[in-house]
Design a protein around this motif. Structure first.
Motif, PDB file in Angstrom:
ATOM      1  N   ALA C 180       0.727  -1.816  -0.345  1.00 26.47           N
ATOM      2  CA  ALA C 180       0.201  -0.049  -0.117  1.00 26.47           C
ATOM      3  C   ALA C 180       1.239   0.904   0.090  1.00 26.47           C
ATOM      4  O   ALA C 180       0.401   2.176  -0.581  1.00 26.47           O
ATOM      5  CB  ALA C 180      -0.978  -0.031   0.780  1.00 26.47           C
ATOM      6  N   ALA C 181       2.279   1.269   0.964  1.00 26.65           N
ATOM      7  CA  ALA C 181       2.833   2.180   0.422  1.00 26.65           C
ATOM      8  C   ALA C 181       3.817   2.897  -0.925  1.00 26.65           C
ATOM      9  O   ALA C 181       3.712   3.458  -1.519  1.00 26.65           O
ATOM     10  CB  ALA C 181       3.926   2.369   2.210  1.00 26.65           C
ATOM     11  N   ILE C 182       4.112   1.833  -0.920  1.00 26.99           N
ATOM     12  CA  ILE C 182       5.037   1.775  -2.702  1.00 26.99           C
ATOM     13  C   ILE C 182       3.613   2.018  -3.451  1.00 26.99           C
ATOM     14  O   ILE C 182       3.888   3.121  -4.256  1.00 26.99           O
ATOM     15  CB  ILE C 182       5.186   0.226  -2.414  1.00 26.99           C
ATOM     16  N   GLY C 183       2.443   1.568  -3.821  1.00 27.75           N
ATOM     17  CA  GLY C 183       0.942   1.867  -4.551  1.00 27.75           C
ATOM     18  C   GLY C 183       1.469   3.518  -4.338  1.00 27.75           C
ATOM     19  O   GLY C 183       0.620   4.175  -5.115  1.00 27.75           O
ATOM     20  N   HIS C 184       0.736   3.902  -3.299  1.00 25.29           N
ATOM     21  CA  HIS C 184       0.347   4.984  -2.907  1.00 25.29           C
ATOM     22  C   HIS C 184       1.305   6.326  -3.477  1.00 25.29           C
ATOM     23  O   HIS C 184       1.481   7.865  -4.043  1.00 25.29           O
ATOM     24  CB  HIS C 184       0.402   5.424  -0.832  1.00 25.29           C
ATOM     25  N   GLN C 185       2.638   5.888  -2.933  1.00 24.44           N
ATOM     26  CA  GLN C 185       4.240   6.305  -3.620  1.00 24.44           C
ATOM     27  C   GLN C 185       3.692   6.691  -5.297  1.00 24.44           C
ATOM     28  O   GLN C 185       4.137   7.784  -5.462  1.00 24.44           O
ATOM     29  CB  GLN C 185       5.248   6.353  -3.306  1.00 24.44           C
ATOM     30  N   ALA C 186       3.419   5.675  -5.911  1.00 24.96           N
ATOM     31  CA  ALA C 186       3.796   4.857  -7.355  1.00 24.96           C
ATOM     32  C   ALA C 186       2.700   5.414  -8.308  1.00 24.96           C
ATOM     33  O   ALA C 186       2.918   6.638  -8.782  1.00 24.96           O
ATOM     34  CB  ALA C 186       3.421   4.598  -7.616  1.00 24.96           C
ATOM     35  N   THR C 187       1.522   5.980  -7.189  1.00 27.65           N
ATOM     36  CA  THR C 187      -0.359   6.827  -7.741  1.00 27.65           C
ATOM     37  C   THR C 187       0.596   8.534  -7.624  1.00 27.65           C
ATOM     38  O   THR C 187      -0.137   8.550  -8.612  1.00 27.65           O
ATOM     39  CB  THR C 187      -1.253   5.955  -6.724  1.00 27.65           C
ATOM     40  N   ARG C 188       0.898   8.125  -6.393  1.00 25.47           N
ATOM     41  CA  ARG C 188       0.846   9.717  -6.293  1.00 25.47           C
ATOM     42  C   ARG C 188       2.070  11.095  -7.346  1.00 25.47           C
ATOM     43  O   ARG C 188       1.408  11.590  -7.874  1.00 25.47           O
ATOM     44  CB  ARG C 188       1.137  10.084  -5.024  1.00 25.47           C
ATOM     45  N   LEU C 189       3.040   9.793  -7.563  1.00 26.35           N
ATOM     46  CA  LEU C 189       3.797  10.077  -8.872  1.00 26.35           C
ATOM     47  C   LEU C 189       2.986  10.373  -9.993  1.00 26.35           C
ATOM     48  O   LEU C 189       3.558  11.635 -10.570  1.00 26.35           O
ATOM     49  CB  LEU C 189       4.841   9.444  -8.425  1.00 26.35           C
ATOM     50  N   VAL C 190       2.875   9.657 -10.359  1.00 23.99           N
ATOM     51  CA  VAL C 190       1.313   9.248 -11.915  1.00 23.99           C
ATOM     52  C   VAL C 190       1.012  10.412 -11.748  1.00 23.99           C
ATOM     53  O   VAL C 190       0.405  11.589 -12.704  1.00 23.99           O
ATOM     54  CB  VAL C 190       0.904   8.236 -12.234  1.00 23.99           C
ATOM     55  N   THR C 191       0.662  11.146 -10.273  1.00 23.52           N
ATOM     56  CA  THR C 191      -1.207  11.677 -10.467  1.00 23.52           C
ATOM     57  C   THR C 191      -0.680  13.450 -11.251  1.00 23.52           C
ATOM     58  O   THR C 191      -1.063  14.102 -11.565  1.00 23.52           O
ATOM     59  CB  THR C 191      -1.694  12.237  -9.488  1.00 23.52           C
ATOM     60  N   MET C 192       1.063  13.265 -10.145  1.00 22.49           N
ATOM     61  CA  MET C 192       1.479  15.236 -10.333  1.00 22.49           C
ATOM     62  C   MET C 192       1.979  14.905 -11.357  1.00 22.49           C
ATOM     63  O   MET C 192       2.078  15.816 -12.241  1.00 22.49           O
ATOM     64  CB  MET C 192       2.793  15.001  -9.024  1.00 22.49           C
ATOM     65  N   ALA C 193       2.493  14.053 -11.907  1.00 18.41           N
ATOM     66  CA  ALA C 193       3.083  14.347 -13.198  1.00 18.41           C
ATOM     67  C   ALA C 193       2.328  14.273 -14.331  1.00 18.41           C
ATOM     68  O   ALA C 193       2.332  14.575 -14.853  1.00 18.41           O
ATOM     69  CB  ALA C 193       3.579  13.241 -13.518  1.00 18.41           C
ATOM     70  N   ALA C 194       1.291  13.414 -13.793  1.00 19.71           N
ATOM     71  CA  ALA C 194      -0.044  13.491 -15.552  1.00 19.71           C
ATOM     72  C   ALA C 194      -0.277  15.655 -14.971  1.00 19.71           C
ATOM     73  O   ALA C 194      -0.411  16.105 -16.182  1.00 19.71           O
ATOM     74  CB  ALA C 194      -1.196  13.100 -14.987  1.00 19.71           C
ATOM     75  N   LYS C 195      -0.027  15.493 -14.354  1.00 20.32           N
ATOM     76  CA  LYS C 195      -0.751  17.461 -14.251  1.00 20.32           C
ATOM     77  C   LYS C 195       0.432  18.308 -14.622  1.00 20.32           C
ATOM     78  O   LYS C 195      -0.205  19.219 -15.392  1.00 20.32           O
ATOM     79  CB  LYS C 195      -0.923  17.902 -12.519  1.00 20.32           C
ATOM     80  N   LEU C 196       1.747  17.739 -14.414  1.00 20.82           N
ATOM     81  CA  LEU C 196       2.925  18.606 -15.071  1.00 20.82           C
ATOM     82  C   LEU C 196       2.864  18.513 -16.729  1.00 20.82           C
ATOM     83  O   LEU C 196       3.442  19.369 -17.536  1.00 20.82           O
ATOM     84  CB  LEU C 196       4.413  18.382 -14.677  1.00 20.82           C
ATOM     85  N   ALA C 197       2.518  17.492 -17.022  1.00 21.63           N
ATOM     86  CA  ALA C 197       2.337  17.264 -18.119  1.00 21.63           C
ATOM     87  C   ALA C 197       1.438  17.813 -19.259  1.00 21.63           C
ATOM     88  O   ALA C 197       1.039  17.573 -19.741  1.00 21.63           O
ATOM     89  CB  ALA C 197       2.096  15.153 -18.844  1.00 21.63           C
ATOM     90  N   ALA C 198       0.045  18.156 -18.258  1.00 17.90           N
ATOM     91  CA  ALA C 198      -0.714  18.614 -19.574  1.00 17.90           C
ATOM     92  C   ALA C 198      -0.378  20.333 -19.559  1.00 17.90           C
ATOM     93  O   ALA C 198       0.667  20.518 -19.730  1.00 17.90           O
ATOM     94  CB  ALA C 198      -2.032  18.845 -18.159  1.00 17.90           C
TER      95      ALA C 198
END
Lengths: 198, 198, 198, 198
Positions: C180-198
């Protein structure tokens, strides 16, 4: 229509970091951000402050700006801190403000915001890197998104090349190179914060 | 005939770091050091302190020890700091004390002394490493000689394995493993300080 | 339609960090990212690797994934690094890969990307914080945007509470809390990266 | 009759850190130390090295000194490292050497030795502080006693004021100020190492 609400909390003993914060505020506003330029409350005893003319004068100059509060930290969606180094760490005045933010941290009110920092020191290598990196460590606890300048613009090189954040050597002039480096850091922070807030 | 004069300045909000400092003091005295166990002055507003029963009680408990002063820092030839983490950095109370040492630093009165640090946090990885390393960065400015435990004794492994300095997880018992790790750090510091003072 | 292209470069001597990278990859793909799971090339002499059964077996296991290249770093708009600690720093294998990225750095091909890191160590406090913070220092040179987990999800506390990035104690099971901790870190990174890439 | 056996392992791509190591060696010998000036083995592929004239020439120049080995690290009772920064960390060549020291570390053969470090970068603030502090973090794992210059001599200020260790800006001359700062760091290290070895 700005989506970026930028808090610029600064602590300044003799004025250097207030000037840095003011230059950054101007650049951030030009980039479309709503800005609150905020002084960190002085915590040193009044007698100590008044015993040094330069410090006393700076307290008076800083009074033009409101004191930073936890509510400002909730309001903003981006932070740019500016404070001198004290033996390679941030001044206790700034740490005292940070220590009051436990409630905001606990409720997540500090999370997911774009954050950057600037500093100054008496020497070229007097702890500038360590001071900024130490602040970033703290901001990681908040769930901040760290937006340092890196070497993303020639202005960083021209001003001495600190990729972690602008560093001023105390007493040096705020020439065009300094203003460009500060402006780049502030503008980049606003750009990233706008994306994160979208 | 002891040549080691050890100052142990501690800051403690709920008691953990005072206990750590007391355990260290006992070990250091057993190793032949003259010890001053010193509380870092509270800088939070009295109303804030009194609003939390645990904090208020700790202020009363800490009052058994004298307040750390710059004169103590001149007197000692070794320092062992103990303070909790605040977002990966030292508490502002300790930074406020450190900020008062500019005069001692300027005259070299802090230089060439053996120094070590301990910390605590709510979580196992809640900034313990960063807090101690940040303090060591500051001590390097003073010309300190940093004496961390490393992995120089099995007691370090047994207590969780922090090579930078003993780290306590708040609320955990001060069992034999904890006492052995603190004792090793304090004893090693005294041993090195004695050599440096010879 | 994913906008996030995530490179997950991992170095693993005995398998821990490969497993961490695989868990992260699965979570990132579930969050919509296109993922390249990439092994960092082994640089230790073959004779040394082959002299240790566990290391030799891991080299064979890692071969299932392609070797990380500078081209992968250009392709991706987000990075998640996973590597064990070596005396409080990243392994030389990972530093060797990083040292090859001077050309990409110089042309700005590494800049403005969301980046995060995970690590492991033998002890609970064996340099995990320092290793991740040291990598973040490097990424700041690239103009990366640092997206650490902070305490933005209860999963961080449940897994030991490292706000800088997930830390595994070698030999511990990859239980639900770890995932769960690894999944949260990865998911949060993807969420932020998507915003930065938009 | 010297009790200090000083290893000075250096890594140098274009010659700066070799010169720094040589200046330090001369000062350390003048202070009574037995010195081994040791080059860190090149790990970059020969084709890469040979593709850059300056790098190729430096490999030839460095060959005048023996390669650093784990046995040298056992022999010495003090270490002075010199290496350039790579994105705020030590070069992978140096980290590769450090990674080979697991056996010495495990048996305690690296413990209780006085250690210091120097670095260089292209910019005034290009990661010099972070590189040295990152190395000190590693040395703390070994049980090293960290002896940085601090501000214990006017030579530190005169050379730019890095209290963690001497930092050279690549391309700058090795003038008297540089030599004095390097000499002070080396001499102080020898002085402290002699006390610790007594």
């Amino acid at each position: 229509m700005s989506t970026v609400k930028l808090a610029i909390p600064f602590y300044s003993t003799y004025g250097t970091n207030q000037t840095m914060a003011e230059i950054a505020a101007e650049a951030a506003r030009a980039a479309g951000a709503e800005v609150r330029l905020l002084r960190i409350a002085e915590t040193a005893p009044e007698a100590v402050v008044n015993s040094q003319d330069g410090w006393k004068a700076q307290v008076a100059r800083a009074a033009a700006h409101p004191v930073a509060t936890p509510a400002d930290m909730e309001w903003a969606n981006a932070y740019l801190f500016s404070a001198p180094t004290r033996f390679g760490g941030a001044p206790s005045q700034l740490r005292a403000f940070i220590d009051t933010l436990g409630g905001q941290w606990f409720t997540g009110a500090l999370a997911n915001k774009a954050v950057s920092a600037m500093t100054s020191a008496q020497n070229v290598h007097g702890g500038q890197e360590a001071t900024i990196l130490g602040l970033y460590t703290t901001f990681l606890h908040w769930g901040s998104v760290i937006v340092a300048p890196g070497f993303t613009d020639p202005a960083v090189f021209a001003a001495g090349g600190n990729p972690y954040g602008y560093s001023h050597t105390q007493g040096a002039a705020f020439d065009d190179a300094a203003k460009a480096a500060i402006g780049h850091q502030a503008t980049r922070l606003v750009t990233m914060a706008a994306k994160l807030a979208a």
